[in-house]
Design a protein around this motif. Structure first.
Motif, mmCIF file in Angstrom:
data_model
loop_
_atom_site.group_PDB
_atom_site.id
_atom_site.type_symbol
_atom_site.label_atom_id
_atom_site.label_comp_id
_atom_site.label_asym_id
_atom_site.label_seq_id
_atom_site.Cartn_x
_atom_site.Cartn_y
_atom_site.Cartn_z
ATOM 1 N N TRP A 109 0.822 -1.205 0.000
ATOM 2 C CA TRP A 109 0.000 0.000 0.000
ATOM 3 C C TRP A 109 0.859 1.260 0.000
ATOM 4 N N ASN A 110 0.394 2.257 -0.699
ATOM 5 C CA ASN A 110 0.951 3.603 -0.625
ATOM 6 C C ASN A 110 0.305 4.259 0.593
ATOM 7 N N VAL A 111 1.111 4.709 1.537
ATOM 8 C CA VAL A 111 0.589 5.302 2.766
ATOM 9 C C VAL A 111 0.851 6.801 2.748
ATOM 10 N N VAL A 112 -0.218 7.577 2.887
ATOM 11 C CA VAL A 112 -0.111 9.032 2.898
ATOM 12 C C VAL A 112 -0.647 9.541 4.234
ATOM 13 N N ILE A 113 0.135 10.417 4.866
ATOM 14 C CA ILE A 113 -0.291 11.058 6.106
ATOM 15 C C ILE A 113 -0.619 12.513 5.781
ATOM 16 N N VAL A 114 -1.796 12.930 6.179
ATOM 17 C CA VAL A 114 -2.191 14.331 6.043
ATOM 18 C C VAL A 114 -2.353 14.870 7.460
ATOM 19 N N TRP A 115 -1.599 15.919 7.768
ATOM 20 C CA TRP A 115 -1.642 16.501 9.106
ATOM 21 C C TRP A 115 -2.659 17.630 9.167
ATOM 22 N N GLN A 116 -3.311 17.722 10.299
ATOM 23 C CA GLN A 116 -4.310 18.756 10.569
ATOM 24 C C GLN A 116 -3.754 20.148 10.272
ATOM 25 N N CYS A 117 -2.547 20.439 10.713
ATOM 26 C CA CYS A 117 -1.976 21.775 10.537
ATOM 27 C C CYS A 117 -1.724 22.094 9.062
ATOM 28 N N GLU A 118 -1.384 21.073 8.259
ATOM 29 C CA GLU A 118 -1.169 21.294 6.827
ATOM 30 C C GLU A 118 -2.450 21.761 6.156
ATOM 31 N N LEU A 119 -3.558 21.153 6.556
ATOM 32 C CA LEU A 119 -4.853 21.515 5.980
ATOM 33 C C LEU A 119 -5.288 22.903 6.430
ATOM 34 N N GLN A 120 -4.997 23.225 7.677
ATOM 35 C CA GLN A 120 -5.391 24.532 8.198
ATOM 36 C C GLN A 120 -4.503 25.650 7.661
ATOM 37 N N LYS A 121 -3.249 25.320 7.378
ATOM 38 C CA LYS A 121 -2.309 26.333 6.894
ATOM 39 C C LYS A 121 -2.577 26.688 5.435
ATOM 40 N N ASN A 122 -2.670 25.665 4.593
ATOM 41 C CA ASN A 122 -2.887 25.923 3.171
ATOM 42 C C ASN A 122 -3.649 24.741 2.574
ATOM 43 N N PHE A 123 -4.941 24.747 2.760
ATOM 44 C CA PHE A 123 -5.784 23.624 2.369
ATOM 45 C C PHE A 123 -5.636 23.279 0.887
ATOM 46 N N ASN A 124 -5.809 24.265 0.014
ATOM 47 C CA ASN A 124 -5.791 23.989 -1.432
ATOM 48 C C ASN A 124 -4.479 23.367 -1.884
ATOM 49 N N GLU A 125 -3.375 23.900 -1.405
ATOM 50 C CA GLU A 125 -2.074 23.363 -1.786
ATOM 51 C C GLU A 125 -1.915 21.922 -1.297
ATOM 52 N N ARG A 126 -2.336 21.666 -0.051
ATOM 53 C CA ARG A 126 -2.153 20.320 0.517
ATOM 54 C C ARG A 126 -3.017 19.282 -0.186
ATOM 55 N N VAL A 127 -4.270 19.605 -0.500
ATOM 56 C CA VAL A 127 -5.121 18.607 -1.147
ATOM 57 C C VAL A 127 -4.702 18.380 -2.603
ATOM 58 N N GLN A 128 -4.170 19.406 -3.247
ATOM 59 C CA GLN A 128 -3.646 19.212 -4.607
ATOM 60 C C GLN A 128 -2.413 18.309 -4.567
ATOM 61 N N GLN A 129 -1.574 18.503 -3.549
ATOM 62 C CA GLN A 129 -0.413 17.623 -3.364
ATOM 63 C C GLN A 129 -0.883 16.197 -3.073
ATOM 64 N N LEU A 130 -1.929 16.054 -2.278
ATOM 65 C CA LEU A 130 -2.489 14.742 -1.957
ATOM 66 C C LEU A 130 -2.924 14.014 -3.228
ATOM 67 N N VAL A 131 -3.593 14.706 -4.117
ATOM 68 C CA VAL A 131 -4.017 14.114 -5.378
ATOM 69 C C VAL A 131 -2.811 13.622 -6.171
ATOM 70 N N ARG A 132 -1.743 14.418 -6.197
ATOM 71 C CA ARG A 132 -0.517 13.990 -6.897
ATOM 72 C C ARG A 132 0.085 12.743 -6.240
ATOM 73 N N GLU A 133 0.083 12.707 -4.907
ATOM 74 C CA GLU A 133 0.631 11.552 -4.178
ATOM 75 C C GLU A 133 -0.170 10.288 -4.485
ATOM 76 N N ILE A 134 -1.445 10.432 -4.689
ATOM 77 C CA ILE A 134 -2.305 9.279 -5.015
ATOM 78 C C ILE A 134 -2.043 8.813 -6.442
ATOM 79 N N LYS A 135 -2.061 9.744 -7.378
ATOM 80 C CA LYS A 135 -1.939 9.401 -8.795
ATOM 81 C C LYS A 135 -0.546 8.960 -9.197
ATOM 82 N N ASP A 136 0.484 9.467 -8.503
ATOM 83 C CA ASP A 136 1.861 9.153 -8.872
ATOM 84 C C ASP A 136 2.367 7.833 -8.318
ATOM 85 N N TYR A 137 1.606 7.192 -7.423
ATOM 86 C CA TYR A 137 2.058 5.934 -6.823
ATOM 87 C C TYR A 137 2.044 4.825 -7.867
ATOM 88 N N LYS A 138 3.100 4.082 -7.881
ATOM 89 C CA LYS A 138 3.193 2.965 -8.837
ATOM 90 C C LYS A 138 3.489 1.685 -8.121
#
Length: 138
Positions: A109-138
C-alpha cells in the motif's frame, strides 16, 4: 493548571472523535469532488485507515497534530499537567502509527499522512499535493 475541573475536562475529552472527524470529512469531500471513490475506516487493514482508495492501492491517515505527536508542530505540545500520562499516550500512538505504516507498506500500500496543521495552513495546496501523491504511486 487546567482551567476546567477534572470532571469537565473528562467530559470534553470524551467528545473527541476517533473517526469521521471534521478534517477527515473535509478531505473525503474534496477527494470525492475530484472523482475519487474510497472506503472509510477499513477494519481489515492495519491501523484502520481513514480513507482507502483500492483502485490506487493507497491509504490515507488524516492525523490530528496533538494526538499523533506531529514533530515541530505548535499543536503537538504536551500538556503541563499529567505530563507522564500524555507522553506515554502520545508516544504509544506514534509507535502504533509507525508499526501500522510499516505493515501497510509491506502489503504493497501507498501510505499518505495528512496533518491537521497542513490543511489549516494551506488547504488547497495540501489537497492538490495529496491528489498527486495518489496518482503518482506505482
Amino acid at each position: 493548571m487546567d482551567i476546567f475541573s477534572k470532571e469537565k475536562r473528562s467530559e470534553i475529552m470524551a467528545l473527541v472523535k476517533s473517526k469521521d472527524t471534521k478534517i477527515e470529512n473535509i478531505v473525503r469531500k474534496y477527494l470525492f469532488s475530484q472523482g475519487f471513490r474510497y472506503k472509510k475506516n477499513v477494519a481489515e487493514l492495519p491501523g484502520r485507515p481513514d480513507i482507502v482508495l483500492p483502485k490506487y492501492k493507497t491509504v490515507i491517515f488524516v492525523h490530528g497534530c496533538f494526538w499523533h505527536g506531529h514533530q515541530g508542530c505548535k499543536r503537538s505540545t504536551i500538556p503541563k499537567t499529567r505530563t507522564d500520562f500524555w507522553l506515554e499516550k502520545i508516544n504509544g500512538n506514534i509507535k502504533r502509527d509507525n508499526k501500522n505504516i510499516e505493515q501497510l507498506k509491506s502489503m504493497g500500500w501507498n501510505v499518505v499522512i495528512v496533518w491537521q496543521c497542513e490543511l489549516q495552513k494551506n488547504f488547497n495546496e495540501r489537497v492538490q499535493q495529496l491528489v498527486r501523491e495518489i496518482k503518482d504511486y506505482k
